[in-house]
Design a protein around this motif. Structure first.
Motif, PDB file in Angstrom:
ATOM      1  N   GLN A 384       0.832  -1.204   0.000  1.00 27.29           N
ATOM      2  CA  GLN A 384       0.000   0.000   0.000  1.00 27.29           C
ATOM      3  C   GLN A 384       0.867   1.255   0.000  1.00 27.29           C
ATOM      4  N   GLU A 385       1.959   1.231   0.804  1.00 28.92           N
ATOM      5  CA  GLU A 385       2.855   2.387   0.812  1.00 28.92           C
ATOM      6  C   GLU A 385       3.481   2.613  -0.550  1.00 28.92           C
ATOM      7  N   ARG A 386       3.875   1.488  -1.219  1.00 30.77           N
ATOM      8  CA  ARG A 386       4.459   1.641  -2.560  1.00 30.77           C
ATOM      9  C   ARG A 386       3.431   2.192  -3.541  1.00 30.77           C
ATOM     10  N   LEU A 387       2.195   1.737  -3.421  1.00 32.26           N
ATOM     11  CA  LEU A 387       1.162   2.245  -4.324  1.00 32.26           C
ATOM     12  C   LEU A 387       0.919   3.737  -4.094  1.00 32.26           C
ATOM     13  N   VAL A 388       0.920   4.137  -2.810  1.00 31.20           N
ATOM     14  CA  VAL A 388       0.732   5.562  -2.523  1.00 31.20           C
ATOM     15  C   VAL A 388       1.871   6.393  -3.091  1.00 31.20           C
ATOM     16  N   GLU A 389       3.130   5.878  -2.928  1.00 30.40           N
ATOM     17  CA  GLU A 389       4.279   6.605  -3.464  1.00 30.40           C
ATOM     18  C   GLU A 389       4.230   6.674  -4.983  1.00 30.40           C
ATOM     19  N   THR A 390       3.822   5.542  -5.601  1.00 27.95           N
ATOM     20  CA  THR A 390       3.716   5.526  -7.057  1.00 27.95           C
ATOM     21  C   THR A 390       2.659   6.508  -7.547  1.00 27.95           C
ATOM     22  N   ALA A 391       1.540   6.552  -6.842  1.00 25.88           N
ATOM     23  CA  ALA A 391       0.485   7.489  -7.236  1.00 25.88           C
ATOM     24  C   ALA A 391       0.945   8.933  -7.082  1.00 25.88           C
ATOM     25  N   ARG A 392       1.685   9.191  -5.990  1.00 30.12           N
ATOM     26  CA  ARG A 392       2.186  10.553  -5.787  1.00 30.12           C
ATOM     27  C   ARG A 392       3.156  10.955  -6.889  1.00 30.12           C
ATOM     28  N   ALA A 394       3.307   9.660  -9.857  1.00 24.56           N
ATOM     29  CA  ALA A 394       2.588   9.788 -11.120  1.00 24.56           C
ATOM     30  C   ALA A 394       1.893  11.143 -11.215  1.00 24.56           C
ATOM     31  N   ALA A 395       1.329  11.586 -10.087  1.00 18.70           N
ATOM     32  CA  ALA A 395       0.664  12.895 -10.103  1.00 18.70           C
ATOM     33  C   ALA A 395       1.671  14.014 -10.349  1.00 18.70           C
ATOM     34  N   VAL A 396       2.829  13.899  -9.676  1.00 23.45           N
ATOM     35  CA  VAL A 396       3.866  14.916  -9.885  1.00 23.45           C
ATOM     36  C   VAL A 396       4.355  14.886 -11.323  1.00 23.45           C
ATOM     37  N   GLY A 397       4.499  13.653 -11.861  1.00 25.23           N
ATOM     38  CA  GLY A 397       4.952  13.517 -13.245  1.00 25.23           C
ATOM     39  C   GLY A 397       3.984  14.141 -14.225  1.00 25.23           C
ATOM     40  N   GLU A 398       2.707  13.881 -14.023  1.00 26.88           N
ATOM     41  CA  GLU A 398       1.714  14.464 -14.930  1.00 26.88           C
ATOM     42  C   GLU A 398       1.740  15.994 -14.865  1.00 26.88           C
ATOM     43  N   LEU A 399       1.866  16.524 -13.625  1.00 22.65           N
ATOM     44  CA  LEU A 399       1.917  17.976 -13.473  1.00 22.65           C
ATOM     45  C   LEU A 399       3.170  18.555 -14.141  1.00 22.65           C
ATOM     46  N   GLY A 400       4.329  17.886 -13.897  1.00 23.24           N
ATOM     47  CA  GLY A 400       5.564  18.379 -14.500  1.00 23.24           C
ATOM     48  C   GLY A 400       5.556  18.280 -16.004  1.00 23.24           C
ATOM     49  N   ALA A 401       5.016  17.160 -16.532  1.00 19.31           N
ATOM     50  CA  ALA A 401       4.969  17.002 -17.986  1.00 19.31           C
ATOM     51  C   ALA A 401       4.113  18.086 -18.623  1.00 19.31           C
ATOM     52  N   GLY A 402       2.949  18.330 -17.982  1.00 16.48           N
ATOM     53  CA  GLY A 402       2.092  19.381 -18.542  1.00 16.48           C
ATOM     54  C   GLY A 402       2.759  20.744 -18.479  1.00 16.48           C
TER      55      GLY A 402
END
Length: 530
Positions: A384-392, A394-402
Motif C-alpha cells: 500500500q505504501e508503494r502504491l501511494v508513493e507511485t500514485a504521488r 505519477a501525479a507529480v509527473g503528470e503535473l511536470g509534464a504538462g
C-alpha cells in the motif's frame, strides 16, 4: 422399606399423581382453551363481517360518488337527467330507487324505481317492484341537508313492507343537487346468514342500537350491548339472553359508518367437547394406574441393584473418572445396558484424549496462522505504501509534464528571437542584453529539460531511486549525443567565430542518461571555445 417396595410405590405414585394432576389440569385448560378459541374465532368472524360490511358499503358509496361527479347535473336537460338516473340505477346492482333533488328540495327529474311495467325494456330485470308507499318512505328518509353539508350521508335503514331485505337510504351531493339512492342490503344478509351458521346469531346494529340485519335466534340483546356500540371492539363478551341462556359474543365496529357487528352463540355449545375430554382423561388415568402397579411390581426386583451400581458409575464418570466400568451380571437389557455403559466410558476416555490432542494441534495451527496473517499484513502495508508513493510520483509527473510542454514553446520562441536579433548585429548595449536573454532562455530550457527527464518525457521514461535521482539503465549512442550537443550550441559558437568539425566515431555506445550527456558536452564546447 426395601428398594423393591419403594420402587413399586414410586412407580405407582409417579404414574398416578401426574395423571391425576394432568386430568384435572387438562379439564381446566381445555375449558379455558376452548372458551378462548371460541372467543377468538368469534372475534375473527365478527371482524371479518365488519370488514365485509365496510368494504361493501365503501364500494357502493364510492360508485355513487363517482357517478355523481361524472356529470354536471345542473347543466343537463330534463331528458338527460332522467337518462342519467336510469344509468345510475342500471350500474348500481344494489340500488332499488334513484332520485335527483334540486336546491329547493324538489325533484330535478322524475325518480327512477323498479316498476313492474316496462322494467325489462329498461334493462332492470331481477329487481322487485317498488310500491308508491315505499317510494314516499324512501323520500322521507333521505338526509338531504346533511348530504349537502358533508358530501354524502346515510339515512336510517328500514325494512320495507313485504321486502326480502333491509334497505338503506343514501344521499350523495352532485353539485348543487343531491343524488338519492335506496340500497338493498340483501348481499349483507346472505353473508351474515352464512357466517352465523347453526346455533349462532349474527346481528348488525346501527349507532342507535337498532337492528339493521338479524339472522334470528334470540341471543343478542341490544340493550345489554349498548356500552359496546360506537367503535368498541370486544371479544369473549358473556351475558345472559332475555330467555336466560348464557351467551358468549364478540363485537366488532364497522369503521366510517358507525355500525356494529355482533356474533353470539350459546356458551353450552362452545363447551360441548369438554365432557368428552374429561371422560377420556379419567379412562386413561385408570388404565395407566393399573399398568404402573403391575410393571412396577415385575421390574422393581430386577432393576434395583444394577440401577444403583450404574448410578454410582455414572456419578464417577460425571466427576471425571471417564474409564470407570461396571460389572455385567447375567443377560437381558440390564446386562446390555452395563456393557453399553462400559463401552461409553471407554469411548469417553479415548475421546477426551483425542480432544486434548486436537486442541493442541488447533492451538499450534492458530499460532502458525496468526504468524502468516501478520506477515501478510506487513506485505500488504508495504504494498500500500508503494502504491501511494507511485500514485504521488505519477501525479507529480503528470503535473511536470504538462508544465514542461506548456513552457517549452514560449521559451523556444524567446531563445529563437534572441538569436535572430543577435544575428542582425545590434549595437553593443543591445547585444549584451540579448545575450543575457539568450542565456536565461537557455537556462530555462535546461531546467525544463531536466523536469521532462524527471517525469519520463525523455530518455525512454527515467525511473527515480529513493533519493529522487534518475536510475541509469539505458545504452546511449555517443554520435547522437554529439549531434544533439552541436545543434544546441551551434549558434553560440558561430557568433564566436568557432567552427566545429564532427567525425563519426563508428558505433561507440555507453550506459548513461542521454539528456545529461547532451547538456554536459554542450557546456564543455561553450566553455572551451575562444
Amino acid at each position: 422399606m426395601r428398594l423393591r417396595t419403594r420402587l413399586v410405590l414410586l412407580v405407582a405414585l409417579a404414574a398416578l399423581a401426574p395423571l391425576g394432576l394432568l386430568g384435572l389440569g387438562a379439564s381446566r385448560v381445555s375449558t379455558r382453551l376452548v372458551s378462548r378459541e371460541v372467543a377468538r374465532l368469534q372475534a375473527t368472524s365478527a371482524g371479518g363481517l365488519a370488514v365485509f360490511v365496510e368494504t361493501w358499503m365503501g364500494l357502493e358509496l364510492r360508485l355513487l360518488e363517482q357517478q355523481a361527479a361524472s356529470f354536471d347535473v345542473g347543466s343537463l336537460s330534463d331528458r338527460a337527467r332522467a337518462a342519467w338516473l336510469r344509468l345510475v340505477l342500471h350500474q348500481t346492482p344494489a340500488a332499488r330507487i334513484v332520485t335527483l333533488t334540486g336546491p329547493g328540495g324538489v325533484d330535478a327529474a322524475p325518480g327512477v324505481r323498479r316498476e313492474a311495467p316496462g322494467s325489462e325494456a329498461e334493462g332492470l330485470v331481477g329487481r322487485e317492484a317498488i310500491s308508491e308507499e315505499r317510494y314516499r318512505r324512501f323520500r322521507a328518509a333521505l338526509p338531504l341537508d346533511r348530504a349537502r353539508r358533508e358530501g354524502r350521508a346515510l339515512g336510517e335503514p328500514y325494512t320495507p313492507e313485504g321486502g326480502a331485505a333491509a334497505v338503506l337510504p343514501v344521499a350523495v351531493a352532485a353539485g348543487d343537487h343531491v343524488l338519492g339512492v335506496e340500497l338493498a342490503l340483501d348481499a349483507l344478509e346472505r353473508r351474515f346468514a352464512i357466517q352465523a351458521g347453526e346455533g349462532a346469531q349474527a346481528v348488525l346494529l346501527d349507532p342507535a342500537g337498532r337492528r339493521v340485519i338479524d339472522t334470528g335466534g334470540g341471543l343478542v340483546d341490544p340493550a345489554t350491548l349498548t356500552p359496546l356500540l360506537g367503535g368498541v371492539r370486544a371479544e369473549d363478551v358473556r351475558y345472559r339472553s332475555p330467555d336466560g341462556v348464557p351467551v358468549v359474543a364478540a363485537v366488532a365496529p364497522v369503521r366510517d359508518i358507525g355500525w356494529t357487528v355482533v356474533l353470539a352463540e350459546p356458551l353450552a355449545q362452545s363447551r360441548a367437547g369438554i365432557a368428552e375430554i374429561r371422560a377420556r382423561t379419567l379412562y386413561i388415568a385408570g388404565v395407566a394406574a393399573i399398568l404402573a402397579l403391575v410393571l412396577g411390581s415385575v421390574f422393581a426386583r430386577q432393576i434395583a441393584l444394577p440401577v444403583v451400581e450404574l448410578r454410582d458409575a455414572a456419578l464417577a464418570v460425571a466427576e471425571g473418572n471417564l474409564g470407570r466400568r461396571v460389572r455385567v451380571r447375567g443377560g437381558g437389557e440390564l446386562a446390555e445396558l452395563a456393557r453399553a455403559f462400559n463401552l461409553m466410558s471407554s469411548r469417553l476416555a479415548r475421546n477426551a484424549e483425542e480432544i486434548a490432542r486436537q486442541q493442541a494441534e488447533i492451538e499450534s495451527f492458530n499460532r502458525e496462522l496468526q504468524a502468516r496473517v501478520d506477515a501478510r499484513t506487513r506485505e500488504l502495508r508495504e504494498a500500500q505504501e508503494r502504491l501511494v508513493e507511485t500514485a504521488r510520483l505519477a501525479a507529480v509527473g503528470e503535473l511536470g509534464a504538462g508544465l514542461a510542454h506548456e513552457l517549452n514553446n514560449p521559451v523556444a520562441a524567446i531563445l529563437g528571437l534572441s538569436q535572430v536579433a543577435l544575428a542582425a548585429d545590434p549595437p553593443p548595449a543591445e547585444a549584451a542584453r540579448l545575450r543575457d536573454i539568450e542565456a536565461q532562455a537557455r537556462r530555462c530550457r535546461e531546467i525544463l529539460g531536466r523536469l521532462t527527464e524527471l517525469v519520463g518525457e525523455e530518455g525512454g521514461g527515467a525511473r527515480l531511486d529513493r533519493g529522487g535521482r534518475p536510475v541509469v539503465d539505458s545504452v546511449v549512442d555517443l554520435d547522437r549525443v554529439v549531434r544533439e550537443a552541436l545543434s544546441e550550441v551551434a549558434s553560440a559558437l558561430a557568433r564566436r567565430g568557432v567552427a566545429v568539425e564532427h567525425r563519426v566515431a563508428g558505433g561507440m555506445k555507453v550506459r548513461g542518461a542521454r539528456a545529461d550527456l547532451v547538456r554536459g558536452l554542450g557546456g564543455c564546447l561553450l566553455y572551451t571555445s575562444p
